[in-house]
Write a protein that holds these residues in place. Sequence first.
Motif: not given
Lengths: 182, 180
Positions: A34-53
């Motif tokens: 899920i993290y990598w799926h989100v990261r590919k969409i939002v690009i930054t780690h911080d945003d991917a971290d927030d969204v994954t949680q």
Amino acid sequence: MEVLEQKGLLREFKSASTKERAFRELVTAYQERIYWHVRKIVITHDDADDVTQEVFIKVYKSLENFREDSQLFTWIYRIATNEALNHLKKMKRRTSLSIDDVHGELQNHLTHGGLISGDEIQMKLQKALLKLPEKQRLVFNMKYFDDLKYDEIAEITGTSVGALKASFHLAVKKIEEDLNQD
Amino acid sequence: MSNKDKHIKLDNNPELAKNVFEVPDGYFDNLHSKLIENSEGILNQSDKLKELPFEVPANYFEELTDSILEKTIGNETKVIPLTQQLWFKVTAVAASLALIASFYFLMPEQSIVEPSLSDISNETIIEYLHAQQSSQEDLFEGLDSLDILLDDMIAEELNIFADVLSTNTELNYDFEYFDY
């Protein structure tokens, strides 16, 4: 994709004594994907971290009401996709940017942001992806990187398999054109 | 057979519209994947392209699990559901009532001692009544002195207000216009 034994996990989640163990198992099994799926969409780690949680908080809150007419992992992927796209919309509203400007902002993160590495061709592919319309980018990511089947992507995105194939075909064409330039 | 009978019309002849060609089983299911796989495109030339150019901090996923569990299960254990609270309240009240009832019914009757006024000496009663009277007098005296204090304060405030009005005549208006 390895899939947890869905019925057993849901049964355990609904019982107070095994709920914690079941949810821990679910998080451990799916968080990286899920993290990598989100990261590919939002690009930054911080945003991917927030969204994954946020995704897993939503999963936790709604899992008891999960209707088992779809697979658990496609349901979680669907929540993750919605959350990531909503994050981009919020970004757009917060900064009064158009969606093209948001993509420009994401390109900027790709070039100058932290926790980004990769060689020239990988960066070129990511930049080419950011030029695609949202739906084509999503389909391409799920098919090319995540190796999901069209049926699964159709369930996640709520689109027909035919439309997905067309989107993927267009995405591949545009990306290859982009990568072959200069 | 006449020429009229030999004439074949395309309309009204569904047999002619039938496809006479066949494909192997499952051909169309895999066609799209085959096209992509067999394409000479750059996307299929290197596995490296499938690697993402993104990184995460060290031990990120271990911390992510803890963080998610803290925000979900961790939060839930701190908040006691309403039903559980009610259950506890109802149980506690029922237990208290049962305890009181058991005291009432199980206590031997002879152990309840009713104090009789005749057992107390006259001196003790007189002392008690004196003490009651004096404490009431103290209270009334206290109230009187409080009234005096408040009267003094009001008088002082009125004097100050009168002084202010005498020196600032513009403040000396009444509120008749607002009295509706």
